[in-house]
Design a protein around this motif. Sequence first.
Motif, short mmCIF file in Angstrom:
data_model
loop_
_atom_site.label_atom_id
_atom_site.label_comp_id
_atom_site.label_asym_id
_atom_site.label_seq_id
_atom_site.Cartn_x
_atom_site.Cartn_y
_atom_site.Cartn_z
N GLU A 90 42.44 -14.08 16.65
CA GLU A 90 41.22 -14.84 16.94
C GLU A 90 40.47 -15.14 15.63
OE1 GLU A 90 41.06 -15.95 19.82
OE2 GLU A 90 41.68 -14.45 21.28
N LEU A 93 42.25 -17.85 13.68
CA LEU A 93 42.01 -19.17 14.25
C LEU A 93 40.60 -19.66 13.93
CD1 LEU A 93 43.09 -21.51 15.89
CD2 LEU A 93 42.54 -20.24 17.98
N LEU A 94 39.63 -18.76 13.97
CA LEU A 94 38.27 -19.14 13.61
C LEU A 94 38.17 -19.56 12.14
CD1 LEU A 94 36.22 -16.42 15.51
CD2 LEU A 94 36.03 -18.89 15.85
N LYS A 97 40.11 -23.95 9.66
CA LYS A 97 39.29 -25.09 10.05
C LYS A 97 40.10 -26.20 10.72
CE LYS A 97 35.85 -24.29 6.44
NZ LYS A 97 34.90 -23.53 7.14
N TYR A 100 41.11 -25.03 14.22
CA TYR A 100 39.90 -24.92 15.04
C TYR A 100 39.44 -26.31 15.49
CZ TYR A 100 35.20 -23.57 16.47
OH TYR A 100 34.04 -23.36 17.20
N GLN A 108 37.05 -24.01 22.01
CA GLN A 108 36.29 -23.40 20.92
C GLN A 108 35.31 -22.37 21.48
OE1 GLN A 108 34.49 -26.70 18.87
NE2 GLN A 108 36.38 -27.25 17.79
N LEU A 111 37.13 -19.34 22.63
CA LEU A 111 37.55 -18.56 21.46
C LEU A 111 36.41 -17.67 20.97
CD1 LEU A 111 39.49 -17.86 19.13
CD2 LEU A 111 38.66 -19.94 17.97
N HIS A 112 35.22 -18.23 20.87
CA HIS A 112 34.06 -17.45 20.41
C HIS A 112 33.75 -16.31 21.38
CE1 HIS A 112 32.79 -19.67 16.86
NE2 HIS A 112 33.15 -20.77 17.49
#
Length: 129
Positions: A90, A93-94, A97, A100, A108, A111-112
């Motif tokens: 995770e 991936l964050l 850029k 993402y 998105q 994911l957060h």
Amino acid sequence: MVGEEGAFVLGWDEVLTEEELSMTLKVLCMSEEEFQEYKEQDGWEDDTEEEENSILSNEALSRLKNPCKKLLYDSVLLTLESYRSDLKAEQDLLNNKEAYKRLSRREQQALHVRYGQKKILHQLLELIQ
């Protein structure tokens, strides 16, 4: 005992469903004899003062008795295993850029949320080791 969803709510600084978690850990860590005695004495009603004084802050979680810590630790590991990816994936991936940007807005946001959940669970593991 844990509500309709069968889950506890953890925050960065404390357990938000502390009464449910406290009672669940207490009952699950009892021997069969202790549980029978507790039930027979209507112990469910008598613990309100003790529970009011046992806010499950992060500091309090680190002071749980070993059987409760082990139960909670194993539960957190099972929860983490239910995710398809780990915390590092995770984070990667964050930090990527390009990857993402290719995610939809909804992806998105998910994911957060997943990343935040995993961070809290990892923090809990550190507290109860």
